[in-house]
Motif scaffolding. Structure first.
Motif, PDB file in Angstrom:
ATOM      1  N   GLU A  27      55.546  15.037  -1.459  1.00 30.03           N
ATOM      2  CA  GLU A  27      55.027  13.771  -1.978  1.00 30.03           C
ATOM      3  C   GLU A  27      53.990  13.992  -3.077  1.00 30.03           C
ATOM      4  O   GLU A  27      53.881  13.200  -4.021  1.00 30.03           O
ATOM      5  CB  GLU A  27      54.423  12.959  -0.820  1.00 30.03           C
ATOM      6  CG  GLU A  27      54.077  11.537  -1.193  1.00 30.03           C
ATOM      7  CD  GLU A  27      53.766  10.676   0.014  1.00 30.03           C
ATOM      8  OE1 GLU A  27      53.421   9.493  -0.179  1.00 30.03           O
ATOM      9  OE2 GLU A  27      53.868  11.181   1.155  1.00 30.03           O
ATOM     10  N   LYS A  28      53.247  15.100  -2.995  1.00 24.70           N
ATOM     11  CA  LYS A  28      52.237  15.392  -4.023  1.00 24.70           C
ATOM     12  C   LYS A  28      52.875  15.615  -5.388  1.00 24.70           C
ATOM     13  O   LYS A  28      52.221  15.444  -6.419  1.00 24.70           O
ATOM     14  CB  LYS A  28      51.431  16.617  -3.620  1.00 24.70           C
ATOM     15  CG  LYS A  28      50.574  16.427  -2.371  1.00 24.70           C
ATOM     16  CD  LYS A  28      49.852  17.706  -2.008  1.00 24.70           C
ATOM     17  CE  LYS A  28      49.028  17.525  -0.733  1.00 24.70           C
ATOM     18  NZ  LYS A  28      48.357  18.785  -0.323  1.00 24.70           N
ATOM     19  N   GLY A  29      54.141  16.022  -5.418  1.00 20.88           N
ATOM     20  CA  GLY A  29      54.805  16.312  -6.676  1.00 20.88           C
ATOM     21  C   GLY A  29      55.061  15.091  -7.539  1.00 20.88           C
ATOM     22  O   GLY A  29      55.372  15.221  -8.729  1.00 20.88           O
ATOM     23  N   SER A  85      58.384   7.905   2.988  1.00 19.47           N
ATOM     24  CA  SER A  85      59.015   6.593   3.010  1.00 19.47           C
ATOM     25  C   SER A  85      59.205   6.040   1.598  1.00 19.47           C
ATOM     26  O   SER A  85      58.352   6.213   0.731  1.00 19.47           O
ATOM     27  CB  SER A  85      58.165   5.622   3.826  1.00 19.47           C
ATOM     28  OG  SER A  85      58.095   6.021   5.174  1.00 19.47           O
ATOM     29  N   HIS A  86      60.354   5.384   1.389  1.00 19.27           N
ATOM     30  CA  HIS A  86      60.661   4.736   0.113  1.00 19.27           C
ATOM     31  C   HIS A  86      60.486   5.728  -1.037  1.00 19.27           C
ATOM     32  O   HIS A  86      59.907   5.423  -2.072  1.00 19.27           O
ATOM     33  CB  HIS A  86      59.783   3.502  -0.094  1.00 19.27           C
ATOM     34  CG  HIS A  86      59.899   2.487   1.007  1.00 19.27           C
ATOM     35  ND1 HIS A  86      59.093   1.383   1.109  1.00 19.27           N
ATOM     36  CD2 HIS A  86      60.738   2.410   2.084  1.00 19.27           C
ATOM     37  CE1 HIS A  86      59.429   0.670   2.179  1.00 19.27           C
ATOM     38  NE2 HIS A  86      60.424   1.285   2.789  1.00 19.27           N
ATOM     39  N   ASN A  87      61.027   6.924  -0.838  1.00 17.71           N
ATOM     40  CA  ASN A  87      60.778   8.019  -1.779  1.00 17.71           C
ATOM     41  C   ASN A  87      61.295   7.733  -3.185  1.00 17.71           C
ATOM     42  O   ASN A  87      60.728   8.213  -4.160  1.00 17.71           O
ATOM     43  CB  ASN A  87      61.337   9.338  -1.238  1.00 17.71           C
ATOM     44  CG  ASN A  87      62.768   9.220  -0.732  1.00 17.71           C
ATOM     45  OD1 ASN A  87      63.502   8.307  -1.108  1.00 17.71           O
ATOM     46  ND2 ASN A  87      63.167  10.151   0.118  1.00 17.71           N
ATOM     47  N   GLY A  88      62.358   6.958  -3.294  1.00 20.18           N
ATOM     48  CA  GLY A  88      62.865   6.631  -4.622  1.00 20.18           C
ATOM     49  C   GLY A  88      61.860   5.866  -5.458  1.00 20.18           C
ATOM     50  O   GLY A  88      61.785   6.045  -6.685  1.00 20.18           O
ATOM     51  N   ASP A  89      61.069   5.028  -4.797  1.00 23.61           N
ATOM     52  CA  ASP A  89      60.049   4.268  -5.523  1.00 23.61           C
ATOM     53  C   ASP A  89      58.951   5.183  -6.056  1.00 23.61           C
ATOM     54  O   ASP A  89      58.354   4.913  -7.097  1.00 23.61           O
ATOM     55  CB  ASP A  89      59.427   3.222  -4.598  1.00 23.61           C
ATOM     56  CG  ASP A  89      60.384   2.084  -4.280  1.00 23.61           C
ATOM     57  OD1 ASP A  89      61.456   2.016  -4.908  1.00 23.61           O
ATOM     58  OD2 ASP A  89      60.062   1.278  -3.387  1.00 23.61           O
ATOM     59  N   TRP A  98      66.730   5.360  -2.468  1.00 23.07           N
ATOM     60  CA  TRP A  98      65.934   5.880  -1.369  1.00 23.07           C
ATOM     61  C   TRP A  98      66.779   6.846  -0.532  1.00 23.07           C
ATOM     62  O   TRP A  98      68.014   6.797  -0.567  1.00 23.07           O
ATOM     63  CB  TRP A  98      65.480   4.752  -0.441  1.00 23.07           C
ATOM     64  CG  TRP A  98      64.552   3.761  -1.047  1.00 23.07           C
ATOM     65  CD1 TRP A  98      64.044   3.750  -2.319  1.00 23.07           C
ATOM     66  CD2 TRP A  98      64.016   2.595  -0.403  1.00 23.07           C
ATOM     67  NE1 TRP A  98      63.229   2.668  -2.511  1.00 23.07           N
ATOM     68  CE2 TRP A  98      63.185   1.940  -1.347  1.00 23.07           C
ATOM     69  CE3 TRP A  98      64.147   2.048   0.869  1.00 23.07           C
ATOM     70  CZ2 TRP A  98      62.503   0.757  -1.036  1.00 23.07           C
ATOM     71  CZ3 TRP A  98      63.467   0.874   1.175  1.00 23.07           C
ATOM     72  CH2 TRP A  98      62.657   0.239   0.242  1.00 23.07           C
ATOM     73  N   SER A  99      66.113   7.683   0.217  1.00 22.68           N
ATOM     74  CA  SER A  99      66.809   8.532   1.187  1.00 22.68           C
ATOM     75  C   SER A  99      65.887   8.836   2.354  1.00 22.68           C
ATOM     76  O   SER A  99      64.664   8.668   2.256  1.00 22.68           O
ATOM     77  CB  SER A  99      67.286   9.845   0.546  1.00 22.68           C
ATOM     78  OG  SER A  99      66.182  10.692   0.262  1.00 22.68           O
ATOM     79  N   THR A 117      62.366   3.807   9.389  1.00 16.89           N
ATOM     80  CA  THR A 117      61.471   3.121  10.323  1.00 16.89           C
ATOM     81  C   THR A 117      61.701   3.607  11.748  1.00 16.89           C
ATOM     82  O   THR A 117      60.748   3.830  12.505  1.00 16.89           O
ATOM     83  CB  THR A 117      61.693   1.597  10.234  1.00 16.89           C
ATOM     84  OG1 THR A 117      61.423   1.160   8.899  1.00 16.89           O
ATOM     85  CG2 THR A 117      60.787   0.857  11.192  1.00 16.89           C
ATOM     86  N   MET A 118      62.958   3.756  12.120  1.00 10.27           N
ATOM     87  CA  MET A 118      63.292   4.254  13.450  1.00 10.27           C
ATOM     88  C   MET A 118      62.682   5.626  13.697  1.00 10.27           C
ATOM     89  O   MET A 118      62.080   5.888  14.747  1.00 10.27           O
ATOM     90  CB  MET A 118      64.821   4.343  13.585  1.00 10.27           C
ATOM     91  CG  MET A 118      65.313   4.919  14.900  1.00 10.27           C
ATOM     92  SD  MET A 118      67.094   5.248  14.864  1.00 10.27           S
ATOM     93  CE  MET A 118      67.141   6.796  13.931  1.00 10.27           C
ATOM     94  N   LYS A 119      62.788   6.501  12.721  1.00 11.45           N
ATOM     95  CA  LYS A 119      62.259   7.859  12.853  1.00 11.45           C
ATOM     96  C   LYS A 119      60.732   7.867  12.896  1.00 11.45           C
ATOM     97  O   LYS A 119      60.122   8.500  13.767  1.00 11.45           O
ATOM     98  CB  LYS A 119      62.746   8.706  11.677  1.00 11.45           C
ATOM     99  CG  LYS A 119      62.039  10.053  11.525  1.00 11.45           C
ATOM    100  CD  LYS A 119      62.338  10.664  10.166  1.00 11.45           C
ATOM    101  CE  LYS A 119      61.340  11.738   9.815  1.00 11.45           C
ATOM    102  NZ  LYS A 119      61.474  12.214   8.436  1.00 11.45           N
TER     103      LYS A 119
END
Length: 537
Positions: free
Chosen positions: A146-148, A202-206, A243-244, A323-325
């Motif tokens: 996420e820092k990238g 979460s919502h990594n594409g954004d 997203w993935s 969300t489940m995870k």
């Protein structure tokens, strides 16, 4: 037995297979030639998770004979990884899946066709520009953490083009480099492409989109690129940011694995530590269980990763799986184990799973208390997901994961991992008398903050940005003093920033306070309280 034997034609395939090594079933050289001419996929981030998961499932897809293109990896951060983990082994690697029954699966990964340093200071940059200008390119993806995806003001002030005097002031951060390469694709005819994060957030594409757009907007504002470039990036018929949800643990190379490979006669088992403290090797050890759920929103076709086990679906379904995870089937169980594991002096998650109280604790949290608010995403069964966590993932003796690592940043995790579940209980009017072990987890946090194990010896709580502030709140409390002033608990458990909601407004504050008092009763109180409530549940 060495990886380079595979391409040289000098290997004894029968020996490898007899020792349990799965070899590529496709023509490696033919795939490399095809990919060089008509590349379809560039992946940014050459670390262990990439080689053990995205590259490995592409390897499986190639083994079916139904696809003929590999993946080109581009490293944005630690260029020594290319020099030490890719180049010496001709881009081949060994994926070692560590199974919960103590067995291992060994698979040679040959799906990586090129390994490039993604920075203008290297000649590889010209090759990346060439690739980005090819119509065949379908997807770029990321495992850069996420820092990238971050950026700063100094890097935004760079330029994707040389100045009139010829000086180069290219961006240094990953999103700036990616935006500069997307500009090359724009200049080549506004060619379509999908920008796909595969990072565990979460919502990594954004997050990718926000990073890329920050550079594009600044460059347009500064007059360095045309406004049409920004329109191109926003046109979902040209560029998409799906997203993935990805889930697979790939710890640093393990000594046990090195010894097992050496016993086989596999010689490429040396450890690699770079100057930036990246830990890798010619092999990657990973857990056996893995999930990759991807929003199917592509503009120029896509590699068939579903042939290797990836699931393509809608954005809404990806969100439900995430969300489940994060709120039910994995992350809350991790946090509950970490809080109590530290106090009970455990240093391995797998060892905690042999503790009957702790195993039942997380099992009942997942199945009995969190499950009532889960929305079944349809593509993954929540009960089967938890079953895999409890029976295969957490008990895995090869996984050297520690409660102390998982306990890092607990204050930042509680609002999502437990707060969201409690909010749903409130919003849906569900019976909160069903909640016993989630409150016990939150009560345990007030005891954890004291930094004393159950035997009252000291331990160092894991790093957390709010640690000092929260420890100060419970500082007046003493263990073994039942008649003390407990009013500080009201201050703690009304903190919406820590728990996601005011636990008193939710009707749980007094219940949690009572549990905290039991946990503070004295030496051995953590075990006694845990056992009492787990048995009662």
């Amino acid at each position: 037995m060495k990886l380079n034997e595979i391409l040289s034609g000098q290997m004894n395939a029968a020996e490898w297979e007899q020792k349990g090594y799965e070899l590529p079933k496709f023509d490696i050289k033919a795939v490399r030639e095809k990919t060089a001419k008509e590349p379809t996929w560039v992946h940014f981030g050459g670390g262990n998770i990439f080689r053990a998961f995205p590259a490995a499932i592409l390897n499986d897809a190639l083994n079916t004979g139904k696809y003929d293109r590999g993946v080109i990896v581009a490293e944005t951060f630690d260029f020594e990884v290319i020099d030490k983990a890719y180049a010496p082994y001709n881009n081949l690697s060994l994926c070692v899946n560590l199974c919960s029954d103590g067995s291992i699966e060994k698979k040679v990964i040959a799906s990586v066709t090129e390994a490039l340093k993604a920075d203008p200071q290297f000649e590889d940059w010209n090759r990346l520009v060439e690739i980005f200008r090819k119509p065949s390119l379908q997807m770029i993806s990321f495992t850069i953490t996420e820092k990238g995806y971050t950026y700063n003001e100094a890097d935004l002030q760079t330029s994707p083009i040389p100045s009139k005097g010829g000086e180069k002031n290219y961006p240094k951060l990953a999103m700036g480099k990616v935006c500069a390469l997307l500009l090359e694709r724009f200049n080549a005819g506004q060619l379509p492409l999908t920008v796909q994060s595969m990072d565990n957030c979460s919502h990594n594409g954004d997050k990718v989109k926000a990073g890329v757009m920050a550079y594009a907007e600044r460059w347009v504002k500064d007059g360095l690129v045309p406004e049409a470039f920004l329109a191109y990036l926003k046109d979902e018929k040209k560029i998409t940011f799906p997203w993935s949800m990805i889930d697979k643990i790939t710890p640093r190379p393990h000594e046990k694995v090195k010894e097992l490979l050496a016993a086989d006669g596999f010689e490429d088992n040396n450890y690699i530590e770079t100057e930036k403290h990246t830990f890798t090797a010619p092999f990657v050890n990973a857990e056996e269980v893995q999930y990759l759920v991807i929003e199917d929103h592509y503009t120029n076709g896509r590699p068939p990763l579903d042939l290797g086990g990836a699931l393509y679906t809608t954005r809404d379904t990806v969100d439900k799986v995430e969300t489940m995870k994060v709120t039910t089937c994995l992350n809350p169980l991790h946090t509950a184990m970490s809080i109590y594991g530290c106090m009970l002096d455990y240093t391995l998650i797998s060892a905690e799973m042999k503790d009957e109280d702790l195993r039942a604790f997380i099992q009942k949290i997942g199945y009995m208390e969190a499950m009532p608010v889960v929305v079944d995403p349809g593509v993954l069964n929540p009960y089967e997901f938890i079953g895999a966590v409890i029976n295969r993932r957490l008990p895995n003796p090869f996984m050297p994961d520690a409660p102390q690592r998982i306990a890092c940043d607990t204050s930042q995790k509680l609002p999502i991992r437990f707060g969201e579940t409690l909010k749903k209980y409130c919003a849906r009017g569900l019976d909160k008398s069903n909640l016993i072990l989630i409150p016990l987890t939150l009560a345990g946090y007030a005891r954890y903050l004291k930094g004393l194990k159950d035997d009252l010896t000291a331990f160092e709580p894991s790093p957390d940005p709010m640690l000092a502030e929260l420890q100060a709140i419970v500082a007046p409390l003493e263990i073994g003093k039942p008649d003390q002033d407990w009013s500080c608990l009201k201050t703690l458990y009304s903190r919406k920033d820590v728990f996601g909601l005011d636990l008193y407004e939710a009707g749980l504050g007094e219940q949690i306070e009572g549990m905290v008092k039991e946990l503070y009763a004295g030496k051995g109180a953590v075990r006694a309280t845990l056992h009492k409530y787990v048995a009662a549940r």
